[in-house]
Scaffold this motif. Structure first.
Motif, PDB file in Angstrom:
ATOM      1  N   PRO A  89       0.813  -1.217   0.000  1.00 15.14           N
ATOM      2  CA  PRO A  89       0.000   0.000   0.000  1.00 15.14           C
ATOM      3  C   PRO A  89       0.850   1.272   0.000  1.00 15.14           C
ATOM      4  N   VAL A  90       0.900   1.949  -1.129  1.00 12.91           N
ATOM      5  CA  VAL A  90       1.649   3.193  -1.277  1.00 12.91           C
ATOM      6  C   VAL A  90       0.719   4.253  -1.847  1.00 12.91           C
ATOM      7  N   LEU A  91       0.654   5.403  -1.213  1.00 18.79           N
ATOM      8  CA  LEU A  91      -0.118   6.531  -1.743  1.00 18.79           C
ATOM      9  C   LEU A  91       0.801   7.386  -2.612  1.00 18.79           C
ATOM     10  N   HIS A  92       0.426   7.563  -3.873  1.00 22.19           N
ATOM     11  CA  HIS A  92       1.185   8.410  -4.781  1.00 22.19           C
ATOM     12  C   HIS A  92       0.436   9.730  -4.922  1.00 22.19           C
ATOM     13  N   ILE A  93       0.991  10.776  -4.310  1.00 25.51           N
ATOM     14  CA  ILE A  93       0.399  12.121  -4.367  1.00 25.51           C
ATOM     15  C   ILE A  93       1.087  12.883  -5.493  1.00 25.51           C
ATOM     16  N   VAL A  94       0.284  13.494  -6.349  1.00 26.54           N
ATOM     17  CA  VAL A  94       0.841  14.227  -7.485  1.00 26.54           C
ATOM     18  C   VAL A  94       0.343  15.670  -7.446  1.00 26.54           C
ATOM     19  N   GLY A  95       1.279  16.612  -7.377  1.00 29.82           N
ATOM     20  CA  GLY A  95       0.924  18.015  -7.503  1.00 29.82           C
ATOM     21  C   GLY A  95       0.679  18.341  -8.969  1.00 29.82           C
ATOM     22  N   VAL A  96      -0.510  18.869  -9.286  1.00 32.41           N
ATOM     23  CA  VAL A  96      -0.879  19.092 -10.692  1.00 32.41           C
ATOM     24  C   VAL A  96      -1.242  20.566 -10.911  1.00 32.41           C
ATOM     25  N   PRO A  97      -1.305  21.009 -12.185  1.00 32.20           N
ATOM     26  CA  PRO A  97      -1.681  22.396 -12.480  1.00 32.20           C
ATOM     27  C   PRO A  97      -3.061  22.748 -11.929  1.00 32.20           C
TER      28      PRO A  97
ATOM     29  N   ILE B 254     -10.093  12.176  -0.549  1.00 35.06           N
ATOM     30  CA  ILE B 254      -8.885  11.783   0.180  1.00 35.06           C
ATOM     31  C   ILE B 254      -9.160  10.566   1.061  1.00 35.06           C
ATOM     32  N   ASP B 255     -10.259  10.598   1.790  1.00 35.50           N
ATOM     33  CA  ASP B 255     -10.590   9.489   2.695  1.00 35.50           C
ATOM     34  C   ASP B 255     -10.827   8.193   1.929  1.00 35.50           C
ATOM     35  N   HIS B 256     -11.518   8.296   0.816  1.00 38.31           N
ATOM     36  CA  HIS B 256     -11.809   7.104   0.018  1.00 38.31           C
ATOM     37  C   HIS B 256     -10.521   6.482  -0.527  1.00 38.31           C
ATOM     38  N   ILE B 257      -9.645   7.317  -1.049  1.00 36.91           N
ATOM     39  CA  ILE B 257      -8.399   6.820  -1.637  1.00 36.91           C
ATOM     40  C   ILE B 257      -7.524   6.157  -0.582  1.00 36.91           C
ATOM     41  N   LEU B 258      -7.405   6.775   0.572  1.00 33.33           N
ATOM     42  CA  LEU B 258      -6.594   6.201   1.646  1.00 33.33           C
ATOM     43  C   LEU B 258      -7.177   4.872   2.128  1.00 33.33           C
ATOM     44  N   THR B 259      -8.489   4.802   2.237  1.00 36.96           N
ATOM     45  CA  THR B 259      -9.134   3.571   2.695  1.00 36.96           C
ATOM     46  C   THR B 259      -8.933   2.442   1.697  1.00 36.96           C
ATOM     47  N   GLU B 260      -9.081   2.735   0.411  1.00 34.31           N
ATOM     48  CA  GLU B 260      -8.867   1.721  -0.615  1.00 34.31           C
ATOM     49  C   GLU B 260      -7.419   1.241  -0.616  1.00 34.31           C
ATOM     50  N   CYS B 261      -6.497   2.168  -0.460  1.00 34.91           N
ATOM     51  CA  CYS B 261      -5.076   1.828  -0.415  1.00 34.91           C
ATOM     52  C   CYS B 261      -4.798   0.849   0.720  1.00 34.91           C
ATOM     53  N   MET B 262      -5.346   1.121   1.893  1.00 34.48           N
ATOM     54  CA  MET B 262      -5.105   0.264   3.049  1.00 34.48           C
ATOM     55  C   MET B 262      -5.806  -1.080   2.926  1.00 34.48           C
ATOM     56  N   LYS B 263      -7.087  -1.056   2.589  1.00 43.05           N
ATOM     57  CA  LYS B 263      -7.866  -2.294   2.579  1.00 43.05           C
ATOM     58  C   LYS B 263      -7.426  -3.255   1.483  1.00 43.05           C
ATOM     59  N   LYS B 264      -7.090  -2.712   0.324  1.00 43.51           N
ATOM     60  CA  LYS B 264      -6.730  -3.574  -0.798  1.00 43.51           C
ATOM     61  C   LYS B 264      -5.232  -3.871  -0.828  1.00 43.51           C
ATOM     62  N   ALA B 265      -4.460  -3.199   0.027  1.00 38.03           N
ATOM     63  CA  ALA B 265      -2.995  -3.380   0.044  1.00 38.03           C
ATOM     64  C   ALA B 265      -2.419  -3.191  -1.347  1.00 38.03           C
TER      65      ALA B 265
ATOM     66  N   LEU C  24     -10.017   6.508   9.934  1.00 42.84           N
ATOM     67  CA  LEU C  24     -10.084   5.582   8.811  1.00 42.84           C
ATOM     68  C   LEU C  24      -9.610   4.209   9.281  1.00 42.84           C
ATOM     69  N   SER C  25      -9.992   3.173   8.570  1.00 42.87           N
ATOM     70  CA  SER C  25      -9.641   1.823   9.009  1.00 42.87           C
ATOM     71  C   SER C  25      -9.316   0.948   7.815  1.00 42.87           C
ATOM     72  N   HIS C  26      -8.384   0.025   8.030  1.00 40.30           N
ATOM     73  CA  HIS C  26      -8.068  -0.966   7.004  1.00 40.30           C
ATOM     74  C   HIS C  26      -8.770  -2.290   7.261  1.00 40.30           C
ATOM     75  N   THR C  27      -9.629  -2.333   8.296  1.00 45.12           N
ATOM     76  CA  THR C  27     -10.319  -3.568   8.657  1.00 45.12           C
ATOM     77  C   THR C  27     -11.278  -4.007   7.552  1.00 45.12           C
ATOM     78  N   GLN C  28     -11.210  -5.279   7.206  1.00 45.82           N
ATOM     79  CA  GLN C  28     -12.083  -5.811   6.172  1.00 45.82           C
ATOM     80  C   GLN C  28     -13.504  -5.973   6.706  1.00 45.82           C
ATOM     81  N   ALA C  29     -14.461  -6.006   5.788  1.00 43.72           N
ATOM     82  CA  ALA C  29     -15.848  -6.249   6.172  1.00 43.72           C
ATOM     83  C   ALA C  29     -15.951  -7.625   6.824  1.00 43.72           C
ATOM     84  N   PRO C  30     -16.840  -7.800   7.798  1.00 46.05           N
ATOM     85  CA  PRO C  30     -16.947  -9.097   8.482  1.00 46.05           C
ATOM     86  C   PRO C  30     -17.416 -10.201   7.540  1.00 46.05           C
TER      87      PRO C  30
END
Length: 598
Positions: free
Chosen positions: A123-131, A178-189, A214-220
Motif C-alpha cells: 500500500p503506497v499513496l502516490h500524491i501528485v501536484g498538478v496544475p 482523500i478518505d476514500h483513496i486512503l481507505t482503498e489503499c489500506m484495505k486492498k494493500a 479511517l480503518s483498514h479492517t475488512q468487512a466481516p
C-alpha cells in the motif's frame, strides 16, 4: 480487540463518514485541503514522505515542512522515492508508504516503483501536484504536458498500476476523495493515486471528518457461509490427520493483509508442520518448532519437497503462484488436496467462497483444530532448518560458502533486504533468526529496487525499534539507484550494504549471454562511494573490500562492524559465473520455456 469488534467499529465509522459527506458543515475549524491530507497521513502513522520537489507540488511541500510530525525525506529521483515508499510500507506492515511527485515528468519517473508495489501488494499513496483546475480546463500548453492538451493522459497511465484514483477538482469533494483513496489503499494493500491542484492546496474546508478514524479492517465474514467453510475445513483436516498428513504452507499475503499474528497462532496451537514459499520467508519465525524450510516446487530441498507434496492436505495461506515463487510453476500440490486462505476469499478444492477472508476466519479455525494438535506434534518433520558452512580448502568467497556464513552473522529483529538475482536466491536457502524480516521483490523483480527500498526500510526499522537494516545487492544492480546512498547519509541512517562484485549481471548470465558484453558493467571504486555521495570527511561511514573467506569472516566477527553504528559498505569480491544453487535451477527451467524461435 477481536476481529468482529474491529470490523463493527470500522463499519460504524464508514457510515459516519458517509453522513459527513452528505451533510457538510461549517461548524468545525476550517482546514486547508493540503493540511487535511497531511493530518490523515499523520493519523495513519505515516512519518516519512518520500519524493522530489517540483513546481506543482511546492505549495504542499511548504505545509509538509511546517508539519511537526511528518518528515520530508527528499530523494535523488522519483524512481528511488517510489522504491523507498514501498520499503517503508513493507516493514511497517499495517501502515502505508507515501510518495509526492510533480505532474507528468515526476509521476512517470515514479511509475515503475508504483507498478512494483501494485504487483507485490504494497500500500503506497502516490500524491501528485498538478496544475490549477483553470489551467486544466483551458487545456493550456504548459510544461510537463505532452503538448497536445491532454491532461488525463497520466491519470489513464496510473489507472493501470493503482487500485484507485482520486482526482480532486473542487473543495466540496476533496475530503471525501482523500478518505476514500486512503481507505482503498489500506484495505486492498495496493497503491492509490491522488492529484492535488495548485489552486486548491490552501483552500479551506470543514475539518469534521478528521474526528472519524479511517480503518483498514475488512468487512466481516458472512456468519452462515463462514460456518459452512469452517465445517468443511475441519472435516478435511480430520480425514488427513488420521494419517498424520496435514501441513501448513505460508506466503507473503499473510503479511500484506495483516494476518501474521493469526497465522502464527494457528501454527503454534495446531503443531502442524509449516513451510514457507520464497515470498513468505519470515512470515513464521524460522526457529520455531515444526518449521521445515522453503518450499519452491522442484527447486526445493528434496526432503522438503517430499514432505509437502506427500501431504494429504495443505493449508495454503496467502499464496502467490508466480513463476519464481513456485519454482517455475512446479508446485505439486493439486487443488484436490489444498485449502487456500486469502484476504477476500477462501478456496476449498475447486470451490470458492467469496468474501470469507483469512483475517477473521483463522482465529475461528484455530480452536476447532486444537484437538488434532497432540497427534500433529508427533509428525516427523525435516531436520531443524540450519545452515551448514562448507568446509573446503580454498579461500575464494563462493556463493555456496557465503550465504551459510552470512546466516551466522544475522541477529534477531534484523531486517534483511535482498536484490533480485544472486542475493535473493542465495538467502532463500538459509535460516534467519527469530523476529527477523526478509524484504525482497521476487514477483516484479525490478533491478536496482533493493537500494532505494533500503532507504524506506531503514526509516521504518528505526521507527519500530527493530534491529539492523542489511542490504545484499550486486555490483550491477546498485549502479541503477546508487544515488540514494547519499540520502541515507543525509538522514543518519546506518544500514550495512553488502555489494557482491562479480563483474556484472550474474542473473542475466545464468539466463543468456554468459560471455556476452551486454552483461558486463564498468567496475567502480566501491569503497569510495560513501565519501563521494555525502560523507566528505569520512566520519559518518566506513567502507571495506574483502577478497577472501578469512577477510570476510574477520569482518563479520568484528563487534564494531556488527553493531552498525554507522552506514557501512562492504565490497565482496567474487568470481564471475558463480551463482546460488536455486538460481541455477530456476534459470535452467526458465530457459527451456523462453524460446527465441530460431
Amino acid at each position: 480487540m477481536s476481529s468482529d469488534t474491529a470490523a463493527l467499529e470500522a463499519e460504524v465509522n464508514r457510515l459516519r463518514l458517509e453522513v459527513q459527506t452528505l451533510r457538510a458543515t461549517t461548524a468545525s475549524e476550517p482546514i486547508a485541503i493540503g493540511s487535511y491530507l497531511l493530518e490523515r497521513l499523520k493519523q495513519l502513522n505515516v512519518k516519512q514522505l518520500f519524493g522530489v520537489p517540483g513546481d506543482f507540488n511546492l505549495g504542499l511541500l511548504d505545509l509538509v515542512e511546517a508539519h511537526p510530525e511528518i518528515n520530508w525525506v527528499g530523494n535523488c529521483n522519483e524512481l528511488n522515492a517510489s522504491y523507498a515508499a514501498d520499503g517503508y510500507a513493507r516493514v511497517n506492515e499495517t501502515r502505508i508508504g507515501a510518495v509526492l511527485t510533480t505532474f507528468g515528468v515526476g509521476e512517470l519517473s515514479a511509475m515503475n516503483g508504483i507498478a512494483g508495489a501494485f504487483s507485490e501488494m504494497v500500500p503506497v499513496l502516490h500524491i501528485v501536484g498538478v496544475p490549477s483546475t483553470a489551467q486544466q480546463q483551458a487545456k493550456m500548453l504548459l510544461h510537463h504536458t505532452l503538448g497536445n492538451g491532454r491532461y488525463d493522459a497520466y491519470i489513464k497511465a496510473a489507472e493501470n498500476v493503482t487500485i484507485a484514483q482520486g482526482i480532486i477538482l473542487d473543495a466540496e469533494s476533496a475530503a471525501a476523495t482523500i478518505d476514500h483513496i486512503l481507505t482503498e489503499c489500506m484495505k486492498k494493500a495496493r497503491p492509490a493515486y491522488l492529484t492535488l491542484p495548485t489552486n486548491l492546496i490552501y483552500t479551506k474546508i470543514p475539518s469534521d471528518r478528521l474526528k472519524i478514524p479511517l480503518s483498514h479492517t475488512q468487512a466481516p465474514n458472512d456468519p452462515e457461509v463462514e460456518k459452512e467453510v469452517l465445517n468443511e475445513i475441519v472435516q478435511r483436516v480430520d480425514r488427513a490427520s488420521a494419517n498424520d498428513s496435514v501441513v501448513i504452507l505460508v506466503d507473503v499475503c499473510a503479511i500484506r493483509h495483516d494476518a501474521r499474528a493469526e497465522v502464527n497462532e494457528l501454527v503454534k496451537k495446531t503443531g502442524f508442520p509449516v513451510y514457507a514459499a520464497p515470498m513468505g520467508k519470515t512470515v513464521v519465525p524460522e526457529d520455531c518448532k515444526g518449521y521445515g524450510g522453503i518450499y519452491v516446487g522442484s527447486i526445493s530441498d528434496p526432503v522438503v519437497k517430499a514432505k509437502v507434496e506427500s501431504a494429504e492436505l495443505i493449508l495454503s495461506i496467502g499464496c502467490v503462484k508466480s513463476d519464481y515463487n513456485t519454482g517455475n510453476f512446479t508446485y505439486s500440490i493439486p487443488a484436490a488436496r489444498t485449502v487456500e486462505f486469502h484476504s477476500d476469499h477462501t478456496k476449498i478444492q475447486h470451490a470458492v467462497f467469496p468474501n470469507i477472508g483469512m483475517k477473521a476466519l483463522l482465529p475461528r479455525l484455530t480452536p476447532l483444530l486444537d484437538p488434532y494438535s497432540a497427534s500433529a506434534r508427533k509428525i516427523t518433520i525435516p531436520p531443524p532448518y540450519t545452515a551448514v558452512v562448507p568446509d573446503d580448502a580454498t579461500n575464494t568467497i563462493t556463493q555456496a560458502w557465503l550465504w551459510p556464513r552470512i546466516s551466522q552473522f544475522l541477529r534477531p529483529k534484523d531486517v534483511i533486504v535482498a536484490e533480485t538475482g544472486t542475493s535473493n536466491f542465495g538467502l532463500m536457502d538459509v535460516p534467519f533468526p527469530a523476529h527477523s524480516s526478509f524484504v525482497s521483490q521476487l514477483l516484479w523483480g525490478s533491478i536496482g529496487w533493493a537500494t532505494g527500498c533500503t532507504l524506506g526500510v531503514a526509516f521504518a526499522a528505526r521507527e519500530r525499534n527493530l534491529g539492523r537494516t542489511i542490504l545484499f545487492t550486486g555490483d550491477g544492480s546498485i549502479q541503477l539507484t546508487v544515488q540514494e546512498l547519499s540520502t541515507m547519509v543525509r538522514h543518519a541512517l546506518t544500514p550495512i550494504i553488502f555489494v557482491l562484485n562479480n563483474s556484472g549481471y550474474e542473473i542475466e548470465r545464468c539466463i543468456r549471454g554468459a560471455e556476452a558484453q551486454y552483461n558486463d558493467i564498468m567496475d567502480w571504486e566501491w569503497t569510495a562511494l560513501l565519501r563521494t555521495l555525502g560523507d566528505r570527511d569520512g566520519t559518518k561511514s566506513v567502507s571495506y573490500r574483502v577478497e577472501t573467506k578469512a577477510e570476510l569472516s574477520k569482518l563479520l566477527d568484528d563487534e564494531t562492524f556488527a553493531s552498525a553504528g554507522k552506514i557501512q559498505l562492504v565490497e565482496i569480491v567474487m568470481e564471475m559465473h558463480d551463482a546460488p544453487r536455486a538460481l541455477k535451477v530456476q534459470t535452467a527451467m526458465g530457459n527451456e520455456e523462453n524460446v527465441y524461435g530460431y
